[in-house]
Motif scaffolding. Structure first.
Motif, PDB file in Angstrom:
ATOM      1  N   GLU A  19       0.813  -1.209   0.000  1.00  0.00           N
ATOM      2  CA  GLU A  19       0.000   0.000   0.000  1.00  0.00           C
ATOM      3  C   GLU A  19       0.852   1.266   0.000  1.00  0.00           C
ATOM      4  O   GLU A  19       0.419   2.321  -0.476  1.00  0.00           O
ATOM      5  N   GLU A  20       2.080   1.160   0.528  1.00  0.00           N
ATOM      6  CA  GLU A  20       2.953   2.331   0.547  1.00  0.00           C
ATOM      7  C   GLU A  20       3.297   2.784  -0.871  1.00  0.00           C
ATOM      8  O   GLU A  20       3.287   3.990  -1.166  1.00  0.00           O
ATOM      9  N   GLU A  21       3.610   1.828  -1.740  1.00  0.00           N
ATOM     10  CA  GLU A  21       3.901   2.190  -3.134  1.00  0.00           C
ATOM     11  C   GLU A  21       2.656   2.711  -3.840  1.00  0.00           C
ATOM     12  O   GLU A  21       2.725   3.696  -4.593  1.00  0.00           O
ATOM     13  N   ARG A  22       1.503   2.081  -3.579  1.00  0.00           N
ATOM     14  CA  ARG A  22       0.255   2.556  -4.195  1.00  0.00           C
ATOM     15  C   ARG A  22      -0.059   3.986  -3.747  1.00  0.00           C
ATOM     16  O   ARG A  22      -0.455   4.840  -4.548  1.00  0.00           O
ATOM     17  N   ALA A  23       0.112   4.246  -2.465  1.00  0.00           N
ATOM     18  CA  ALA A  23      -0.156   5.591  -1.947  1.00  0.00           C
ATOM     19  C   ALA A  23       0.794   6.607  -2.560  1.00  0.00           C
ATOM     20  O   ALA A  23       0.395   7.735  -2.892  1.00  0.00           O
ATOM     21  N   ARG A 236      17.055  13.274 -15.663  1.00  0.00           N
ATOM     22  CA  ARG A 236      16.103  13.528 -14.575  1.00  0.00           C
ATOM     23  C   ARG A 236      15.224  12.313 -14.292  1.00  0.00           C
ATOM     24  O   ARG A 236      14.715  11.671 -15.209  1.00  0.00           O
ATOM     25  N   MET A 237      15.027  12.035 -13.008  1.00  0.00           N
ATOM     26  CA  MET A 237      14.091  10.998 -12.578  1.00  0.00           C
ATOM     27  C   MET A 237      12.685  11.587 -12.572  1.00  0.00           C
ATOM     28  O   MET A 237      12.477  12.743 -12.234  1.00  0.00           O
ATOM     29  N   ASN A 238      11.677  10.777 -12.934  1.00  0.00           N
ATOM     30  CA  ASN A 238      10.291  11.251 -12.901  1.00  0.00           C
ATOM     31  C   ASN A 238       9.681  11.074 -11.504  1.00  0.00           C
ATOM     32  O   ASN A 238      10.207  10.338 -10.665  1.00  0.00           O
ATOM     33  N   GLU A 239       8.576  11.735 -11.278  1.00  0.00           N
ATOM     34  CA  GLU A 239       7.951  11.772  -9.965  1.00  0.00           C
ATOM     35  C   GLU A 239       7.388  10.419  -9.525  1.00  0.00           C
ATOM     36  O   GLU A 239       7.384  10.098  -8.333  1.00  0.00           O
ATOM     37  N   PHE A 240       6.930   9.613 -10.464  1.00  0.00           N
ATOM     38  CA  PHE A 240       6.379   8.308 -10.099  1.00  0.00           C
ATOM     39  C   PHE A 240       7.481   7.397  -9.547  1.00  0.00           C
ATOM     40  O   PHE A 240       7.281   6.695  -8.557  1.00  0.00           O
ATOM     41  N   ARG A 246      10.647   6.090  -2.469  1.00  0.00           N
ATOM     42  CA  ARG A 246      10.473   6.489  -1.073  1.00  0.00           C
ATOM     43  C   ARG A 246       9.892   5.329  -0.267  1.00  0.00           C
ATOM     44  O   ARG A 246      10.332   5.064   0.871  1.00  0.00           O
ATOM     45  N   ALA A 247       8.929   4.632  -0.832  1.00  0.00           N
ATOM     46  CA  ALA A 247       8.345   3.474  -0.148  1.00  0.00           C
ATOM     47  C   ALA A 247       9.344   2.328  -0.061  1.00  0.00           C
ATOM     48  O   ALA A 247       9.439   1.642   0.971  1.00  0.00           O
ATOM     49  N   GLN A 248      10.107   2.109  -1.131  1.00  0.00           N
ATOM     50  CA  GLN A 248      11.112   1.047  -1.138  1.00  0.00           C
ATOM     51  C   GLN A 248      12.185   1.297  -0.079  1.00  0.00           C
ATOM     52  O   GLN A 248      12.627   0.370   0.604  1.00  0.00           O
TER      53      GLN A 248
END
Length: 388
Positions: A19-23, A236-240, A246-248
């Motif tokens: 759920e952390e990655e989904r959020a 550049r890294m994208n926001e997704f 961040r969750a990982q």
């Protein structure tokens, strides 16, 4: 017993997510800005990743190879200058140097840890050497004491290829606490992943700012008039990706702890099999995140090693052949190199020759399972070796 009759062990899937990655993905989607200049996720990830590794700054990029290329640029390494690299590594370590016109100088590795041999690195230093690139193989730190002294004495930089070393520690120090640039990968198989991605840890604001400009087509973040300040490209890294990472990162410490607990069990099981030598550990490595579970089959031929790996895969073990020596790839010779032959480099790197022929690695998800899975690996390998 045939592969069809042999019970396949079960290991956790990879990548892991919840759920952390989904959020995070929803958060990135709904913020209304999907690239890093207008969004918040990549910048937040950079702060969190830098803090986790004890670095002043982190710069997120498109992948680990680009991280290495950008690091070579930031060190001011020019075409024709030399970077000492381990001969046993993934090709990106040397390719990143060559892509900028510099010359990788492959040197041998140690037979137990598979990390760069400091004595071999010292022997390779010339007046053209500008950096030494230790690769922390499978998350086991290279000898940073010896390499740090060598770099200081020779007046050259250290560039850590930390693609396997998320969360690693050497004598209490994290990757970002050595004052050197370090490059990470977030490719699908790595210890934390967004499918692709990379990052640099950098020691000061000036280096971060220069890296930002170079990774964004030569534009500082405040530019609105296309006043490109220097040569660069789009890394550049994208926001997704930033949101997923961040969750990982948040789940990484627990995963490292589990792998650290399971590796001694698997190592003992493998060491008990005649003809199997697990990767060794320098006692100065306080925390090893275990990107791979590696072992050697000394004396085996490359063809037989390959057959062993194929048989393990057929029986449900996520096994892989180890990297071949970088100089035994066509890619290595398609760009700047020393004026040497394959045979010359093979004589300089006898341990790499052996490891490239006899080494096997297992996916790190095997170390996220239970003891029954570890026992199954050992029993399966024993059976396969008896047949091959």
């Amino acid at each position: 017993m045939t592969s069809a009759e042999f019970p396949a062990p079960r290991f956790p899937e990879w990548p892991q997510y919840g759920e952390e990655e989904r959020a995070g993905l929803t958060r990135a989607l709904e913020q209304g800005q999907w690239w890093r200049v207008g969004g918040a996720e990549v910048s937040a990830f950079e702060r969190e990743f830098a803090d986790f590794h004890g670095a002043p700054y982190a710069l997120a990029v498109t992948n680990g190879t680009h991280a290495l290329e950008l690091a070579v640029e930031l060190l001011g390494i020019r075409p024709g200058e030399e970077v000492i690299v381990p001969a046993f590594t993934f090709i990106s370590s040397s390719m990143a140097v060559q892509r900028l016109g510099a010359v990788p100088v492959p040197v041998d590795v140690l037979p137990d840890t598979y990390n760069i041999d400091p004595a071999a690195a010292a022997a390779a230093v010339t007046d053209r050497t500008r950096a030494i690139m230790p690769v922390h193989m499978a998350g086991f730190f290279s000898d940073m004491d010896a390499l740090g002294k060598l770099a200081t004495d020779a007046g050259v930089a250290i560039l850590q290829d930390a693609a396997h070393a998320h969360g690693a520690r050497w004598r209490g120090q994290r990757v970002g606490e050595f004052g050197s640039i370090a490059a990470f990968s977030f490719q699908n198989g790595k210890l934390m992943t967004a499918g692709e991605g990379g990052a640099l840890l950098v020691p000061d604001r000036e280096t971060y700012d220069e890296g930002f400009v170079r990774h964004s087509c030569g534009r500082p973040p405040s530019d609105r008039r296309y006043l490109h300040e220097t040569a660069g490209t789009n890394y550049r890294m994208n926001e997704f990706s930033g949101a997923v990472l961040r969750a990982q990162l948040a789940r990484l410490p627990e995963q490292i702890a589990r792998r650290e607990a399971n590796w001694p069990i698997l190592r003992a099981l493998l060491a008990a099999i005649p003809g199997v030598e697990p990767q060794g550990r320098d006692d100065r490595c306080d925390v090893v995140p275990h990107y791979m579970a590696m072992f050697r089959l000394p004396g085996i031929t490359e063809e037989r090693r390959n057959a062993v790996v194929d048989a393990l895969v057929a029986r449900g073990i996520p096994a892989f052949v180890a990297f071949r020596p970088i100089y035994r790839t066509d890619a290595f010779w398609s760009a700047p190199t020393e004026p040497l032959s394959v045979d010359d480099l093979a004589r300089r790197c006898p341990t790499t020759e052996e490891i490239g022929r006899d080494c096997v690695w297992l996916h790190h998800r095997t170390l996220l399972g239970d003891e029954a899975g570890l026992t199954a690996i050992a029993s399966t390998l024993t059976a396969v070796l008896s047949e091959h």
